[in-house]
Design a protein around this motif. Structure first.
Motif, short mmCIF file in Angstrom:
data_model
loop_
_atom_site.label_atom_id
_atom_site.label_comp_id
_atom_site.label_asym_id
_atom_site.label_seq_id
_atom_site.Cartn_x
_atom_site.Cartn_y
_atom_site.Cartn_z
N LEU A 68 67.25 -10.26 32.69
CA LEU A 68 66.90 -9.13 31.84
C LEU A 68 66.75 -9.58 30.39
CD1 LEU A 68 69.57 -6.65 33.28
CD2 LEU A 68 67.13 -6.73 33.87
N PRO A 69 65.85 -8.96 29.63
CA PRO A 69 65.68 -9.30 28.20
C PRO A 69 66.69 -8.56 27.35
CG PRO A 69 64.07 -7.65 28.82
CD PRO A 69 64.85 -7.98 30.09
N LEU A 70 67.97 -8.66 27.72
CA LEU A 70 69.03 -7.91 27.07
C LEU A 70 70.22 -8.82 26.77
CD1 LEU A 70 69.03 -4.78 29.41
CD2 LEU A 70 68.13 -4.86 27.06
N THR A 71 70.94 -8.50 25.71
CA THR A 71 72.18 -9.19 25.40
C THR A 71 73.32 -8.52 26.17
OG1 THR A 71 71.41 -9.74 23.19
CG2 THR A 71 73.79 -9.80 23.56
N PRO A 72 74.13 -9.27 26.91
CA PRO A 72 75.22 -8.65 27.66
C PRO A 72 76.16 -7.84 26.76
CG PRO A 72 74.88 -10.89 28.42
CD PRO A 72 74.03 -10.72 27.19
N VAL A 73 76.49 -6.65 27.23
CA VAL A 73 77.44 -5.77 26.54
C VAL A 73 78.32 -5.12 27.61
CG1 VAL A 73 75.90 -5.25 24.61
CG2 VAL A 73 75.81 -3.84 26.68
N PRO A 74 79.48 -4.60 27.23
CA PRO A 74 80.29 -3.86 28.21
C PRO A 74 79.51 -2.65 28.74
CG PRO A 74 81.56 -4.38 26.25
CD PRO A 74 80.16 -4.71 25.91
N LEU A 75 79.62 -2.43 30.03
CA LEU A 75 78.86 -1.37 30.68
C LEU A 75 79.78 -0.27 31.21
CD1 LEU A 75 76.29 -3.52 32.69
CD2 LEU A 75 75.89 -2.27 30.56
N HIS A 76 79.27 0.94 31.19
CA HIS A 76 79.94 2.09 31.79
C HIS A 76 79.59 2.16 33.28
CE1 HIS A 76 76.08 4.25 32.07
NE2 HIS A 76 75.79 3.56 30.97
N PRO A 77 80.30 2.93 34.09
CA PRO A 77 79.85 3.14 35.46
C PRO A 77 78.44 3.74 35.46
CG PRO A 77 82.08 3.93 35.19
CD PRO A 77 81.57 3.61 33.81
N ALA A 78 77.57 3.18 36.26
CA ALA A 78 76.17 3.59 36.23
C ALA A 78 75.99 5.00 36.79
CB ALA A 78 75.32 2.62 37.04
N GLN A 79 75.00 5.69 36.23
CA GLN A 79 74.55 6.94 36.84
C GLN A 79 73.83 6.62 38.14
OE1 GLN A 79 71.41 8.91 34.74
NE2 GLN A 79 71.38 10.68 36.10
N LEU A 80 73.99 7.48 39.14
CA LEU A 80 73.23 7.36 40.38
C LEU A 80 72.33 8.58 40.50
CD1 LEU A 80 76.02 6.12 42.82
CD2 LEU A 80 74.12 4.78 41.90
N SER A 81 71.09 8.42 40.12
CA SER A 81 70.12 9.50 40.21
C SER A 81 69.46 9.45 41.58
CB SER A 81 69.06 9.36 39.11
OG SER A 81 68.07 10.36 39.23
N VAL A 82 69.67 10.49 42.37
CA VAL A 82 69.17 10.52 43.75
C VAL A 82 68.20 11.69 43.91
CG1 VAL A 82 69.81 10.51 46.18
CG2 VAL A 82 71.44 9.68 44.48
N ILE A 83 67.01 11.39 44.38
CA ILE A 83 65.99 12.41 44.63
C ILE A 83 65.67 12.43 46.12
CG2 ILE A 83 63.65 13.16 44.13
CD1 ILE A 83 65.36 13.36 41.70
N ARG A 84 65.56 13.64 46.67
CA ARG A 84 65.22 13.80 48.08
C ARG A 84 63.84 14.47 48.24
NH1 ARG A 84 71.20 15.41 50.58
NH2 ARG A 84 71.80 13.22 50.97
N PRO A 85 63.22 14.30 49.43
CA PRO A 85 61.91 14.92 49.66
C PRO A 85 61.94 16.41 49.33
CG PRO A 85 62.42 13.42 51.44
CD PRO A 85 63.66 13.49 50.59
N GLY A 86 60.86 16.86 48.71
CA GLY A 86 60.74 18.26 48.33
C GLY A 86 61.09 18.56 46.89
N TYR A 87 61.64 17.56 46.18
CA TYR A 87 62.01 17.80 44.78
C TYR A 87 60.79 18.18 43.95
CZ TYR A 87 63.13 16.77 39.93
OH TYR A 87 63.28 16.85 38.57
N PRO A 88 60.90 19.19 43.06
CA PRO A 88 62.05 20.06 42.83
C PRO A 88 61.90 21.36 43.61
CG PRO A 88 60.49 20.35 41.06
CD PRO A 88 59.85 19.36 42.01
N GLN A 89 63.01 21.94 43.99
CA GLN A 89 63.04 23.23 44.67
C GLN A 89 63.71 24.27 43.78
OE1 GLN A 89 61.70 23.99 47.89
NE2 GLN A 89 60.74 22.01 47.41
N PRO A 90 63.40 25.56 44.01
CA PRO A 90 64.07 26.61 43.23
C PRO A 90 65.58 26.53 43.41
CG PRO A 90 62.22 27.50 44.46
CD PRO A 90 62.43 26.11 44.97
N SER A 91 66.29 26.93 42.37
CA SER A 91 67.74 26.89 42.38
C SER A 91 68.28 28.10 41.64
CB SER A 91 68.24 25.59 41.72
OG SER A 91 69.63 25.60 41.58
N PRO A 92 69.37 28.71 42.13
CA PRO A 92 69.91 29.89 41.44
C PRO A 92 70.45 29.59 40.05
CG PRO A 92 71.38 29.17 43.21
CD PRO A 92 70.10 28.42 43.37
#
Length: 243
Positions: A68-92
């Motif tokens: 990676l073209p990055l300087t190592p730094v301390p990292l937080h727990p990564a976000q896990l963005s998960v998308i499923r078929p049909g996104y986006p659907q109506p939501s209340p």
């Protein structure tokens, strides 16, 4: 050529090794989470959901800093963005206009601006150095979307909005109007680009690049999982700069 505000990295074996090690850990974390899925069950936000170490290692696999073209730094727990078929659907819990914005504008936004208070006014509460997306699956539906060059427009607009105020108070300044006007200018003047990526690749965004997620199209099945990392900066002053 001017800086578009993003770059693609790989495919690289070290990135692929990390992604393959992270996938089963991510799947278990998603299964164990009590966080509700949004958009009618088609989006898991997954903030800080991947239990990687501060060095980025997960399940014995070292984080691929050398690729990676990055300087190592301390990292937080990564976000896990998960998308499923049909996104986006109506939501209340989401208005009809918000759903239309997902469908027609990819829910375009700027990370780091949080909705604060009952009126949900935008303030810079999470200034981060960069945004790195590491796909954990090869499913490329509902890709990341960016508006090329938007980081320069956003930087100028936010600098102008904050200039009258003391820097020590910048994190408490309502920048909603400046942000919305700048985003409208981004839609008018910046090319929209879809950035599908798979295992072994990474996508690096400038922290002020406007981005979102395209609606799911096509016949791919299964979850599209991307781990996102956004290490924090020390100040808002650093965050609002752009090349």
């Amino acid at each position: 050529m001017t800086d578009p505000g993003w770059c693609r990295i790989g495919p690289d074996p070290a990135i692929a090794d990390w992604a393959r090690a992270a996938l089963p850990v991510a799947e278990q974390a998603i299964a164990d989470s009590a966080e509700p899925w949004r958009c009618g069950g088609t989006w898991f936000v997954g903030v800080d959901a991947l239990p990687n170490g501060p060095d980025g290692a997960v399940a014995g696999a070292a984080f691929p800093w050398a690729a990676l073209p990055l300087t190592p730094v301390p990292l937080h727990p990564a976000q896990l963005s998960v998308i499923r078929p049909g996104y986006p659907q109506p939501s209340p819990d989401e208005s009809a206009s918000a759903l239309r914005f997902r469908q027609t504008r990819d829910a375009a936004h700027l990370d780091g601006l949080l909705p604060v208070g009952p009126a949900r006014r935008r303030m810079i509460r999470e200034p981060h150095a960069w945004i790195l997306g590491l796909p954990l699956t090869d499913i490329r539906a509902a890709p990341l979307v960016v508006w090329e060059g938007s980081h320069r427009i956003m930087a100028q607009a936010l600098q102008d909005a904050l200039r009258p105020h003391p820097p020590q108070h910048w994190g408490d300044i309502d920048v909603t109007a400046a942000y919305q006007a700048a985003r409208a200018e981004v839609f008018r003047s910046c090319p929209r680009r879809e950035l599908p990526a798979g295992i072994g690749e990474a996508t690096l965004l400038h922290r002020l690049t406007v981005h979102g997620v395209a609606p799911w199209q096509g016949a791919e099945a299964g979850d599209r999982i991307i781990a996102y990392l956004r290490p924090m900066l020390a100040s808002v002053a650093e965050w609002i700069t752009a090349p």
